[in-house]
Design a protein around this motif. Structure first.
Motif, PDB file in Angstrom:
ATOM      1  N   ALA A 115       0.995  -1.224   0.017  1.00 41.92           N
ATOM      2  CA  ALA A 115       0.100   0.136   0.042  1.00 41.92           C
ATOM      3  C   ALA A 115       0.781   1.202  -0.007  1.00 41.92           C
ATOM      4  CB  ALA A 115      -0.869  -0.111   1.332  1.00 41.92           C
ATOM      5  N   SER A 116       1.916   1.366   0.678  1.00 44.07           N
ATOM      6  CA  SER A 116       2.868   2.197   0.854  1.00 44.07           C
ATOM      7  C   SER A 116       3.437   2.625  -0.287  1.00 44.07           C
ATOM      8  CB  SER A 116       3.764   1.960   2.147  1.00 44.07           C
ATOM      9  OG  SER A 116       4.781   3.311   2.239  1.00 44.07           O
ATOM     10  N   LEU A 117       3.839   1.760  -1.030  1.00 39.43           N
ATOM     11  CA  LEU A 117       4.762   1.714  -2.418  1.00 39.43           C
ATOM     12  C   LEU A 117       3.762   2.352  -3.580  1.00 39.43           C
ATOM     13  CD1 LEU A 117       7.259   1.322  -4.003  1.00 39.43           C
ATOM     14  CD2 LEU A 117       6.493  -1.081  -4.370  1.00 39.43           C
ATOM     15  N   THR A 118       2.367   1.887  -3.363  1.00 30.43           N
ATOM     16  CA  THR A 118       1.473   2.067  -4.467  1.00 30.43           C
ATOM     17  C   THR A 118       1.252   3.586  -4.491  1.00 30.43           C
ATOM     18  OG1 THR A 118       0.608  -0.065  -4.369  1.00 30.43           O
ATOM     19  CG2 THR A 118      -0.722   1.831  -5.314  1.00 30.43           C
ATOM     20  N   PHE A 119       1.101   4.053  -3.081  1.00 28.68           N
ATOM     21  CA  PHE A 119       0.865   5.489  -2.758  1.00 28.68           C
ATOM     22  C   PHE A 119       2.055   6.134  -3.298  1.00 28.68           C
ATOM     23  CE2 PHE A 119       0.090   8.658   1.027  1.00 28.68           C
ATOM     24  CZ  PHE A 119      -0.532   9.525   0.293  1.00 28.68           C
TER      25      PHE A 119
ATOM     26  N   ASP B  85      -6.922   0.396   2.395  1.00 30.71           N
ATOM     27  CA  ASP B  85      -7.121  -1.083   2.859  1.00 30.71           C
ATOM     28  C   ASP B  85      -5.899  -1.618   3.601  1.00 30.71           C
ATOM     29  OD1 ASP B  85      -8.887  -3.144   3.617  1.00 30.71           O
ATOM     30  OD2 ASP B  85      -8.510  -4.095   1.631  1.00 30.71           O
ATOM     31  N   GLY B  86      -4.789  -1.154   2.969  1.00 32.87           N
ATOM     32  CA  GLY B  86      -3.516  -1.794   3.481  1.00 32.87           C
ATOM     33  C   GLY B  86      -3.040  -0.886   4.691  1.00 32.87           C
ATOM     34  N   ALA B  87      -3.273   0.419   4.707  1.00 28.29           N
ATOM     35  CA  ALA B  87      -3.102   1.131   5.847  1.00 28.29           C
ATOM     36  C   ALA B  87      -3.483   0.930   7.380  1.00 28.29           C
ATOM     37  CB  ALA B  87      -3.191   2.641   5.720  1.00 28.29           C
ATOM     38  N   PRO B  88      -2.821   1.307   8.480  1.00 29.25           N
ATOM     39  CA  PRO B  88      -3.975   1.235   9.554  1.00 29.25           C
ATOM     40  C   PRO B  88      -5.135   2.122   9.508  1.00 29.25           C
ATOM     41  CG  PRO B  88      -1.510   1.680  10.204  1.00 29.25           C
ATOM     42  CD  PRO B  88      -1.707   1.882   8.653  1.00 29.25           C
ATOM     43  N   ILE B  89      -6.247   1.699  10.150  1.00 33.11           N
ATOM     44  CA  ILE B  89      -7.531   2.451   9.906  1.00 33.11           C
ATOM     45  C   ILE B  89      -7.362   3.807  10.432  1.00 33.11           C
ATOM     46  CG2 ILE B  89      -9.840   2.132  10.669  1.00 33.11           C
ATOM     47  CD1 ILE B  89      -9.698  -0.606  10.950  1.00 33.11           C
ATOM     48  N   PRO B  90      -6.837   4.397  11.385  1.00 30.31           N
ATOM     49  CA  PRO B  90      -6.548   5.755  11.656  1.00 30.31           C
ATOM     50  C   PRO B  90      -6.066   6.223  10.385  1.00 30.31           C
ATOM     51  CG  PRO B  90      -6.222   4.575  13.453  1.00 30.31           C
ATOM     52  CD  PRO B  90      -6.146   3.302  12.513  1.00 30.31           C
ATOM     53  N   ILE B  91      -4.965   5.772   9.953  1.00 27.97           N
ATOM     54  CA  ILE B  91      -4.245   6.460   8.872  1.00 27.97           C
ATOM     55  C   ILE B  91      -5.179   6.587   7.740  1.00 27.97           C
ATOM     56  CG2 ILE B  91      -2.125   6.373   7.504  1.00 27.97           C
ATOM     57  CD1 ILE B  91      -1.784   7.118  10.430  1.00 27.97           C
ATOM     58  N   ALA B  92      -5.872   5.473   7.396  1.00 25.39           N
ATOM     59  CA  ALA B  92      -6.895   5.372   6.377  1.00 25.39           C
ATOM     60  C   ALA B  92      -7.953   6.863   6.573  1.00 25.39           C
ATOM     61  CB  ALA B  92      -7.663   4.272   6.427  1.00 25.39           C
ATOM     62  N   ALA B  93      -8.267   6.885   7.848  1.00 24.56           N
ATOM     63  CA  ALA B  93      -9.055   7.858   8.098  1.00 24.56           C
ATOM     64  C   ALA B  93      -8.462   9.413   7.848  1.00 24.56           C
ATOM     65  CB  ALA B  93      -9.529   7.848   9.569  1.00 24.56           C
ATOM     66  N   TYR B  94      -7.091   9.471   8.289  1.00 21.36           N
ATOM     67  CA  TYR B  94      -6.519  10.838   8.058  1.00 21.36           C
ATOM     68  C   TYR B  94      -6.270  11.243   6.684  1.00 21.36           C
ATOM     69  CZ  TYR B  94      -2.983  14.450   8.867  1.00 21.36           C
ATOM     70  OH  TYR B  94      -2.403  15.599   8.852  1.00 21.36           O
ATOM     71  N   LEU B  95      -6.015   9.842   5.829  1.00 21.97           N
ATOM     72  CA  LEU B  95      -5.943  10.109   4.180  1.00 21.97           C
ATOM     73  C   LEU B  95      -7.433  10.559   3.714  1.00 21.97           C
ATOM     74  CD1 LEU B  95      -3.985   6.714   3.183  1.00 21.97           C
ATOM     75  CD2 LEU B  95      -3.106   9.091   2.843  1.00 21.97           C
ATOM     76  N   SER B  96      -8.422   9.934   4.227  1.00 24.05           N
ATOM     77  CA  SER B  96      -9.728  10.444   3.888  1.00 24.05           C
ATOM     78  C   SER B  96     -10.141  11.737   4.289  1.00 24.05           C
ATOM     79  CB  SER B  96     -10.576   9.279   4.034  1.00 24.05           C
ATOM     80  OG  SER B  96     -11.990   9.444   3.410  1.00 24.05           O
TER      81      SER B  96
END
Length: 501
Positions: A164-168, A238-249
């Motif tokens: 996920a990090s590499l894709t990003f 989906d690959g990030a920790p849920i809180p970081i997914a929240a921060y991205l969103s």
């Protein structure tokens, strides 16, 4: 060229944000206690919000005869305070993960505070260079945060953190290169980089300026996961920790909206943004209909929501207030949705025996599938109600009045400016989105069709397969505050509109 001296009072929010990152790092190095590091970071977010609102529209900044690179205004102060609040909310949602040791607290807090510094920079940016520096400062720490999770599920079809990090990272690099090329062409055609002087180019550079504006907007559209630079979002979330997914969103997407609004309000980009808006909302909603994993569904939903924001920005300056208001309503609702996912921990809701529950590992931190949420409202009423509030707001329906006002504002602005066809596309896509939002809401209150333990009473089966467990207090506090803000703005949305104006 004579320039005005730097006014340090105007820069207080930036100093507070950067100071928070430094103090978090020092606290981890010198004290080496998770509670101290987290407390320092939370106090820093309060300092950022307080200094931003205290400075307000301070008449003093770093300027040159060509324009200002740091522009204190009330909308900038409000958005800077919102970045601080989103950072604090993300940190609160991360507390269960940090306690389990899934991620190192020192590095996590330091990187999150660095990202907040970038968000503050974007809020106050007065030229294209400061804007792109702020965006990259916000994004660079997220590459690491996405892959920072020490444990990853191995028995579920989710993306691993490193992937996920590499894709990003790879798609972000491409988007940044496109945006920088757009800035270079725009400067060549117009000779300016300050936003207050940005405008149409003079002959014979109109075509070059048009290409530059299109490339700049496409590059910036990456931050809001707009088509065609959208493919990173589902796998990264989906690959990030849920809180970081929240921060991205939330925070990352808010920064992208601010950057797009700053450029779209000054350049003629209606054709590009309207095309991006139609593609983004349509693709996001159609793909979301087929999702079976909760985080991926929220990711595609956020892509569709970005399309509605781009539709408002396609109008140029008249659409900026509607776009910013929609973005703020959206990020609060997204924070609630991801907060509920964190609170419910679907991995603990899958039907399993008491022994399996006792053997649960820190790896069980992904969002799970939609089936994991079936019937959860019967044991966890208030988190489920909060999720329904968020989903209804994202769909633009009561009781999510904040989301309803957001969509009405965008559609009303489009109609008033003569963009009837684009308003119709927004309405059609909003109707399509009802299908998957309603699907999730119904699942929350539906008992499992085939209980895993054959006993006579289905309610007893549910009690066994869906055990009640305490929700961490920081997560509960975040959900309560976000829900309170959402309900308040739903009844008095004019407060937000006045602050943004």
């Amino acid at each position: 060229m004579r320039s005005q001296a730097v006014d340090h009072i105007a820069l207080l929010p930036l100093y507070a944000a950067a100071g928070t990152a430094i103090l978090a790092l020092l606290a981890d190095l010198l004290v080496a206690r998770r509670a101290v590091t987290v407390a320092v970071t939370l106090l820093g977010t309060l300092a950022v919000a307080g200094s931003a609102l205290s400075v307000g529209s301070w008449d003093g900044t770093f300027c040159s005869p060509d324009g200002c690179s740091w522009v204190p205004t009330w909308p900038a102060a409000v958005t800077a305070a919102l970045f601080a609040a989103l950072t604090a909310g993300t940190l609160a949602l991360s507390m269960p993960m940090l306690r389990l040791g899934t991620a190192p607290a020192g590095e996590f807090c330091f990187l999150l505070a660095c990202s907040m510094t970038g968000g503050v920079t974007v809020a106050y940016a007065g030229d294209l260079l400061t804007l792109i520096v702020g965006l990259e400062t916000l994004t660079l720490p997220l590459y690491v945060l996405v892959g920072l999770r020490r444990y990853a599920p191995t028995d579920r079809p989710s993306v691993r953190p490193a992937e996920a990090s590499l894709t990003f990272f790879l798609i972000s690099v491409i988007a940044t290169a496109i945006a920088l090329l757009g800035i270079a062409l725009t400067y060549t055609a117009t000779g300016v980089v300050h936003l207050n002087r940005l405008g149409p180019a003079e002959p014979p550079f109109q075509a070059l300026a048009g290409v530059g504006a299109a490339l700049l907007l496409i590059g910036l559209a990456f931050k809001v996961a707009a088509v065609p630079l959208h493919a990173w979002a589902p796998s990264t979330y989906d690959g990030a920790p849920i809180p970081i997914a929240a921060y991205l969103s939330t925070a990352s997407k808010l920064a992208g909206v601010l950057a797009l609004a700053a450029v779209a309000s000054r350049l003629d980009a209606g054709a590009v943004l309207s095309a991006l808006a139609v593609l983004t909302m349509t693709v996001g909603n159609l793909v979301a209909l087929r999702q079976n994993r909760m985080v991926r569904l929220l990711a595609w939903s956020s892509i569709a929501q970005a399309g509605y924001i781009l539709a408002a920005l396609a109008m140029g300056a008249p659409g900026v207030p509607a776009a910013l208001a929609y973005a703020i309503f959206f990020v609060i609702l997204e924070l609630i949705a991801f907060g509920v996912v964190t609170a419910l921990r679907p991995a603990r809701l899958v039907a399993r025996t008491a022994v399996a529950l006792a053997e649960e590992t820190p790896a069980d931190t992904d969002g799970g599938t939609l089936e994991d949420y079936r019937g959860v409202a019967h044991q966890h009423r208030w988190p489920a109600a909060a999720l329904v509030l968020a989903l209804s707001g994202l769909a633009g329906l009561p009781p999510g009045l904040a989301g309803l006002f957001a969509k009405v504002t965008v559609v009303g602005a489009l109609v008033s400016e003569g963009w009837i066809w684009l308003a119709a596309v927004v309405v059609i896509n909003a109707v399509i989105a009802l299908a998957y939002y309603a699907r999730v809401a119904v699942l929350l209150y539906t008992f499992p069709a085939r209980p895993g333990i054959p006993v006579a009473d289905p309610h007893l089966v549910y009690d066994i397969t869906h055990p009640r467990f305490p929700i961490p207090r920081p997560v509960t506090a975040t959900l309560l505050l976000a829900a309170l803000v959402t309900v308040t703005l739903g009844f008095v949305p004019q407060v937000l509109f006045n602050a943004l104006n």
